[in-house]
Scaffold this motif. Structure first.
Motif, PDB file in Angstrom:
ATOM      1  N   ARG A 194       1.618  54.746  60.523  1.00 30.12           N
ATOM      2  CA  ARG A 194       1.945  55.530  61.372  1.00 30.12           C
ATOM      3  C   ARG A 194       2.197  54.262  62.742  1.00 30.12           C
ATOM      4  O   ARG A 194       2.886  54.337  63.486  1.00 30.12           O
ATOM      5  N   ALA A 195       1.695  53.600  62.855  1.00 26.32           N
ATOM      6  CA  ALA A 195       1.183  52.881  64.098  1.00 26.32           C
ATOM      7  C   ALA A 195       1.958  51.551  64.497  1.00 26.32           C
ATOM      8  O   ALA A 195       2.209  51.144  65.884  1.00 26.32           O
ATOM      9  N   GLU A 196       1.722  51.054  63.299  1.00 28.77           N
ATOM     10  CA  GLU A 196       3.011  49.792  63.419  1.00 28.77           C
ATOM     11  C   GLU A 196       4.167  50.509  62.717  1.00 28.77           C
ATOM     12  O   GLU A 196       5.198  49.497  62.812  1.00 28.77           O
ATOM     13  N   ARG A 197       5.243  51.566  63.233  1.00 21.92           N
ATOM     14  CA  ARG A 197       6.790  52.386  62.432  1.00 21.92           C
ATOM     15  C   ARG A 197       7.154  51.780  63.494  1.00 21.92           C
ATOM     16  O   ARG A 197       7.964  51.122  63.292  1.00 21.92           O
ATOM     17  N   PRO A 198       6.517  52.315  65.334  1.00 24.16           N
ATOM     18  CA  PRO A 198       7.659  50.970  65.416  1.00 24.16           C
ATOM     19  C   PRO A 198       7.851  50.033  65.519  1.00 24.16           C
ATOM     20  O   PRO A 198       9.387  49.689  65.866  1.00 24.16           O
ATOM     21  N   TYR A 199       7.330  49.202  65.385  1.00 22.44           N
ATOM     22  CA  TYR A 199       8.051  47.915  65.571  1.00 22.44           C
ATOM     23  C   TYR A 199       8.269  47.180  64.279  1.00 22.44           C
ATOM     24  O   TYR A 199       9.299  46.869  64.107  1.00 22.44           O
ATOM     25  N   SER A 200       8.259  47.654  63.053  1.00 22.72           N
ATOM     26  CA  SER A 200       9.361  48.022  61.842  1.00 22.72           C
ATOM     27  C   SER A 200      11.022  48.617  61.325  1.00 22.72           C
ATOM     28  O   SER A 200      11.308  48.026  61.412  1.00 22.72           O
ATOM     29  N   LEU A 201      10.172  49.952  62.903  1.00 22.72           N
ATOM     30  CA  LEU A 201      11.756  50.618  62.492  1.00 22.72           C
ATOM     31  C   LEU A 201      12.369  49.088  63.885  1.00 22.72           C
ATOM     32  O   LEU A 201      14.071  48.870  63.075  1.00 22.72           O
ATOM     33  N   VAL A 202      11.724  48.710  64.846  1.00 19.82           N
ATOM     34  CA  VAL A 202      13.054  47.735  66.019  1.00 19.82           C
ATOM     35  C   VAL A 202      12.994  46.144  64.914  1.00 19.82           C
ATOM     36  O   VAL A 202      14.237  46.473  65.158  1.00 19.82           O
ATOM     37  N   LEU A 203      12.584  45.679  63.448  1.00 18.82           N
ATOM     38  CA  LEU A 203      13.206  45.111  62.620  1.00 18.82           C
ATOM     39  C   LEU A 203      13.748  45.767  61.909  1.00 18.82           C
ATOM     40  O   LEU A 203      14.917  44.670  61.908  1.00 18.82           O
ATOM     41  N   LEU A 204      13.434  47.177  61.790  1.00 20.60           N
ATOM     42  CA  LEU A 204      14.602  46.448  60.269  1.00 20.60           C
ATOM     43  C   LEU A 204      16.568  47.026  60.896  1.00 20.60           C
ATOM     44  O   LEU A 204      16.983  46.566  60.549  1.00 20.60           O
ATOM     45  N   ALA A 205      16.290  47.639  62.254  1.00 23.88           N
ATOM     46  CA  ALA A 205      17.269  48.291  63.001  1.00 23.88           C
ATOM     47  C   ALA A 205      18.412  46.538  63.556  1.00 23.88           C
ATOM     48  O   ALA A 205      19.248  46.223  63.386  1.00 23.88           O
TER      49      ALA A 205
END
Lengths: 209, 266
Positions: free
Chosen positions: A69-80
């Protein structure tokens, strides 16, 4: 099956290794043609490896998105970002005037330069806290570092005309001697590793089998 | 934590102050930069220089001015330039840089310069160009067949290239030395970020590397020789301020540590 696969891989590596050594010394039309074909294949394999790399990064971040959960925003930015750059590249190309190139020049390049420039702040802070003369050896090291630091910028020349000369001497004599020793060591290590791969002794590239 | 914030603030203030104040510091040109300048200056106007942008976008502020200064020198003298990148990130940067400099000097694409683009697997690319550049780069960066461009048709392999300049922030010049210089006898110059210079000095000493340009300072020196101060010269004041600040902080840290040791001993 696994043993056969390993043997085939070792045989391929040994054949390619021996061929590349021999072709350096022997020239013939057949040898040259094979050499050129190998060079082309190297580029094709590397391009395929890039695709495998992209797939692995995407897969890794999809897993993170689900589990951490804590790393979700970073992964989301990378995938986007991956999806956006890929779609821009495939739809509009990567030539001059394309949206892909615009994003690279105006987003990626400045962001990377900014992150890299932040290093100056961390290096300054780390130098203040870490460069402590706790022994004679560390005092000599710090003194050499400071002379090179000041002697290699124009302000150093204004402080003393001897500083740039001292900095050059440190870089060109003691530092160069150490660097040469390291480079020779690396060279010998590379030759030894190459021979071990060709002989089939070094097998870590098989994935630890 | 407090000390770190003070250090960050001091560095920021020092940088901003020199950017506003813009002091012009006298720059002494080192022998290494002078040698590279003389090497390019000695080429005749029909010579071909290959500039390879082997760096990432992150090091652009330090490495960009060197590439620009070398391109300016070549275009000013009418030397033909073949650009390429062995790092994917250097590809767009290299094309952008060369096209701007060429327009400024009135040089024509195809006749005076071409841009080959990026090829993955640098070892194979460097070795392949020693055999046939057209086989590694069938088309240029813009998609035109190399054989249809006057300069593209002229350069077959390293025999038609007088000098290779690798503008790099990493170990890429090693591969140019190992494969282009040692195997094909090509003359190679490395334009490096300052931190990489010690790694390449042994190659220069042994004669495998024809010359080295050192980071932003190297760019400033080259601009001085070209008599056209630009980003390199501008950056020298900021770099000087940062270096002096770091040196002062290291001295201050050591004095404080020594005093606290004294206090504890007493």
């Amino acid at each position: 099956m696994s043993m056969l696969r390993d043997r085939l891989t070792i045989l391929t590596a040994a054949t390619a290794g021996v061929f590349m050594v021999v072709q350096y010394f022997v020239t013939s039309p057949g040898m040259d043609a094979t050499y050129r074909a190998i060079l082309n294949w190297m580029q094709v394999i590397f391009a395929c490896a890039l695709m495998v790399g992209i797939a692995a990064v995407v897969k890794n971040h999809i897993v993170r998105l689900r589990r951490r959960r804590a790393e979700r925003p970073y992964s989301l930015v990378l995938l986007a970002s991956v999806a956006a750059m890929a779609s821009m590249g495939f739809s509009g190309g990567i030539d001059q005037g394309s949206s892909f190139l615009w994003a690279f020049n105006h987003l990626q390049a400045p962001m990377q330069a900014t992150v890299f420039s932040l290093l100056a702040f961390y290096v300054t802070s780390a130098a203040f806290r870490g460069f402590r003369a706790r022994s004679v050896e560390s005092a000599v090291l710090i003194a050499a570092g400071l002379i090179v630091l000041i002697g290699r910028v124009p302000l150093g020349e204004q402080i003393s005309a001897q500083l740039p000369a001292a900095a050059e001497w440190i870089v060109n004599v003691p530092a160069l001697a150490a660097k040469r020793a390291i480079l020779i060591g690396i060279g010998l290590g590379m030759v030894a590793t190459a021979l071990k791969v060709i002989a089939g002794v070094e097998r870590t590239y098989l994935g630890g089998r | 934590m407090r000390a770190r914030r003070i250090i960050f603030a001091l560095l920021a203030v020092a940088m901003i102050a020199v950017m506003i104040w813009r002091p012009r510091l006298p720059i002494t040109v080192t022998d290494s930069t002078r040698a590279v300048f003389a090497m390019i200056d000695a080429l005749d106007s029909n010579a071909v220089v290959m500039i390879s942008f082997d760096h990432e976008a992150s090091s652009l502020p330090e490495i960009g001015p060197i590439g620009a200064a070398i391109a300016d020198h070549c275009f000013r003298r009418g030397i033909k330039v073949v650009g390429l990148a062995l790092f994917s990130e250097g590809n767009a940067i290299g094309y952008d840089l060369l096209s701007r400099r060429a327009i400024r000097q009135g040089r024509e694409y195809g006749d005076d310069w071409i841009y080959l683009g990026f090829r993955p697997q640098y070892t194979a690319a460097i070795l392949g160009m020693g055999e046939d550049i057209g086989e590694v780069f069938a088309t240029d960066y813009l998609g035109a067949p190399l054989s249809r461009l006057p300069l593209g048709a002229r350069v077959r392999n390293y025999e038609d290239i007088d000098l290779v300049v690798s503008v790099a922030d990493g170990s890429m010049p090693t591969y140019w030395i190992e494969y282009a210089a040692n195997r094909y006898g090509e003359k190679v110059v490395a334009a490096l970020s300052a931190v990489m210079v010690t790694s390449f000095t042994p190659y220069q000493e042994s004669g495998q590397l024809a010359g080295i340009l050192t980071g932003l300072k190297g760019a400033a020196e080259y601009e001085q020789l070209l008599q056209s101060p630009a980003a390199g010269v501008r950056g020298m004041a900021a770099q000087s301020a940062a270096h002096v600040l770091i040196a002062l902080l290291v001295l201050w840290g050591n004095i404080e540590a020594w005093r606290s040791r004294k206090r504890r001993a007493a």
